[in-house]
Design a protein around this motif. Structure first.
Motif, short mmCIF file in Angstrom:
data_model
loop_
_atom_site.label_atom_id
_atom_site.label_comp_id
_atom_site.label_asym_id
_atom_site.label_seq_id
_atom_site.Cartn_x
_atom_site.Cartn_y
_atom_site.Cartn_z
N ARG A 1 0.81 -1.23 0.00
CA ARG A 1 0.00 0.00 0.00
C ARG A 1 0.84 1.27 0.00
N ASN A 2 2.13 1.12 -0.28
CA ASN A 2 3.03 2.26 -0.43
C ASN A 2 3.13 3.15 0.81
N TYR A 3 3.25 2.51 1.99
CA TYR A 3 3.45 3.26 3.23
C TYR A 3 4.94 3.35 3.55
N LYS A 4 5.32 4.50 4.06
CA LYS A 4 6.66 4.68 4.63
C LYS A 4 6.52 4.79 6.14
N VAL A 5 7.55 4.33 6.86
CA VAL A 5 7.52 4.32 8.33
C VAL A 5 8.60 5.26 8.85
N TYR A 6 8.22 6.12 9.80
CA TYR A 6 9.16 7.08 10.37
C TYR A 6 9.21 6.93 11.89
N LEU A 7 10.40 7.05 12.44
CA LEU A 7 10.58 7.18 13.88
C LEU A 7 11.07 8.59 14.11
N LYS A 8 10.21 9.43 14.63
CA LYS A 8 10.43 10.88 14.65
C LYS A 8 10.60 11.33 13.19
N ASP A 9 11.78 11.81 12.80
CA ASP A 9 11.97 12.25 11.42
C ASP A 9 12.83 11.28 10.60
N SER A 10 13.16 10.14 11.17
CA SER A 10 14.05 9.19 10.50
C SER A 10 13.23 8.12 9.76
N LEU A 11 13.56 7.91 8.48
CA LEU A 11 12.90 6.88 7.69
C LEU A 11 13.40 5.51 8.13
N MET A 12 12.48 4.60 8.40
CA MET A 12 12.83 3.27 8.90
C MET A 12 12.57 2.20 7.84
N ASP A 13 13.26 1.09 7.97
CA ASP A 13 13.01 -0.08 7.14
C ASP A 13 12.02 -0.97 7.89
N PRO A 14 10.76 -1.06 7.44
CA PRO A 14 9.74 -1.81 8.19
C PRO A 14 10.07 -3.30 8.33
N SER A 15 10.85 -3.84 7.39
CA SER A 15 11.18 -5.26 7.46
C SER A 15 12.14 -5.57 8.62
N LYS A 16 12.78 -4.54 9.16
CA LYS A 16 13.73 -4.74 10.26
C LYS A 16 13.14 -4.39 11.62
N ILE A 17 11.84 -4.10 11.62
CA ILE A 17 11.16 -3.76 12.88
C ILE A 17 10.42 -4.99 13.39
N ASN A 18 10.60 -5.30 14.64
CA ASN A 18 9.88 -6.41 15.27
C ASN A 18 8.52 -5.88 15.74
N TRP A 19 7.54 -5.96 14.86
CA TRP A 19 6.23 -5.35 15.13
C TRP A 19 5.51 -6.03 16.29
N LYS A 20 5.81 -7.29 16.52
CA LYS A 20 5.09 -8.04 17.56
C LYS A 20 5.37 -7.50 18.97
N GLN A 21 6.45 -6.77 19.12
CA GLN A 21 6.77 -6.28 20.46
C GLN A 21 6.02 -4.98 20.81
N TYR A 22 5.29 -4.44 19.83
CA TYR A 22 4.61 -3.16 20.06
C TYR A 22 3.11 -3.35 20.30
N ARG A 23 2.63 -2.62 21.28
CA ARG A 23 1.19 -2.56 21.56
C ARG A 23 0.66 -1.23 21.03
N PRO A 24 -0.63 -1.16 20.72
CA PRO A 24 -1.18 0.09 20.15
C PRO A 24 -0.86 1.34 20.95
N GLU A 25 -0.98 1.26 22.27
CA GLU A 25 -0.77 2.45 23.10
C GLU A 25 0.70 2.82 23.26
N HIS A 26 1.62 1.96 22.81
CA HIS A 26 3.05 2.24 22.95
C HIS A 26 3.77 2.12 21.60
N MET A 27 3.11 2.52 20.53
CA MET A 27 3.74 2.45 19.21
C MET A 27 4.32 3.82 18.85
N PRO A 28 5.64 3.92 18.65
CA PRO A 28 6.28 5.22 18.43
C PRO A 28 6.34 5.66 16.96
#
Length: 341
Positions: A149-176
């Motif tokens: 769906r052509n989404y980019k992921v940012y942590l503050k202003d830094s572009l992240m590689d979503p394939s290197k993020i362990n999404w399972k460790q994040y809960r909705p209320e603590h997703m940065p």
């Protein structure tokens, strides 16, 4: 079918449950509905402008009016109705301050503003609540969800590689993370966004999902207003821009221009976009002549053909006026009794 149309139903000619329910509404209720909307008419004033847009949320309808004549009319989708027992749940949330207690309210607010400019090939900055409540579990379920769906992921202003993020460790209320959807055919805002100043961060926009325009109840969005005919509106609004035409817009959003002499320019632009949806350039078109916008909520009115129209009180705003009227009536009754004594 005429009865269905004047009551906001799809004109199928079939006698179904919805039609029977409408037919059994007592005339006393209809008279009350007229009264509530006459009260609303006291709040509205179009006298200072001969050219304006009127969006009626209860009717899911857009009208562009110039010198009392409807120049453009189309269906719109607006915000979903807030969840049941919203007021009670809001009291609980204000005490607990727990995110899971916060009730959802996506209702499009009534307002007045001025449409000032268009954004072509808009990017979508996903609101945090949508990212937390609706996107995170999709990402966990499908590792290619963001890429497809052509989404980019940012942590503050830094572009992240979503394939290197362990999404399972994040809960909705603590997703940065913040999510931005690139311009393209799949962008949730479509190809054009119509901008006007307001404190709700609401705007009108195109949509790739046209299916909802087939529904009678089109309260389906997160608050913004989706337009059935965005290109027709864009063409009307830029007619005063001498150096910019509808063909310029069509070329920029990847559609064939009406003027065949511009086909070569269109082909060159298409080559630039070919096989790379994210290459579409986001651009702004300032309007030479701005237009006032009224976002209203009217459940009963007389249309251009002098036909009395009724719509469901989808946001239950008629109930609010009814409660005020009843309190006022009870006060008058009490006052009358006191005066007699």
């Amino acid at each position: 079918m005429k009865f269905q149309e004047r009551n906001g139903l799809l004109p199928t000619g079939i006698i179904d449950n919805n039609l029977v329910l409408k037919m059994n509404i007592p005339i006393s209720d209809r008279i009350s509905q007229i009264t509530y909307n006459l009260e609303r008419c006291r709040w509205l004033d179009y006298s200072d402008t001969a050219r304006y847009i009127q969006n009626n949320l209860a009717a899911f309808e857009f009208k562009l009016i110039e010198n009392k004549e409807v120049k453009l009319k189309m269906k719109i989708c607006c915000g979903m109705k807030r969840e049941r027992d919203y007021d009670k749940k809001l009291v609980v949330f204000r005490k607990s301050h727990r995110r899971e207690d916060e009730p959802k309210n996506h209702e499009t607010p009534t307002m007045t503003s001025i449409v000032e400019y268009l954004i072509l090939n808009p990017k979508w900055n996903v609101p945090g609540r949508i990212a937390q409540d609706e996107m995170l579990w999709q990402i966990k379920k499908d590792s290619n969800y963001l890429a497809k769906r052509n989404y980019k992921v940012y942590l503050k202003d830094s572009l992240m590689d979503p394939s290197k993020i362990n999404w399972k460790q994040y809960r909705p209320e603590h997703m940065p993370f913040k999510f931005v959807q690139d311009a393209g055919d799949d962008n949730s805002l479509g190809k054009i966004k119509f901008m006007f100043n307001n404190r709700f961060n609401i705007y009108m926009h195109d949509t790739p999902n046209k299916k909802a325009f087939l529904y009678a109840n089109r309260a389906v969005s997160h608050g913004c207003m989706r337009l059935e005919k965005p290109l027709e509106l864009a063409e009307y609004l830029i007619k005063d821009n001498r150096n910019y035409t509808i063909d310029d817009i069509l070329i920029e959003i990847g559609q064939t221009p009406k003027d065949k002499t511009k086909l070569n320019r269109y082909r060159i632009r298409q080559e630039q976009f070919k096989n790379n949806k994210s290459m579409r350039t986001t651009s702004t078109v300032m309007l030479k002549k701005k237009i006032r916008l009224f976002v209203n909520y009217i459940t009963c009115w007389v249309d251009e053909s002098d036909v009395l129209q009724f719509r469901d009180d989808v946001y239950e705003k008629d109930k609010l006026i009814k409660d005020v009227f009843n309190k006022r009536l009870n006060f008058y009754k009490y006052d009358k009794v006191v005066r007699k004594k």
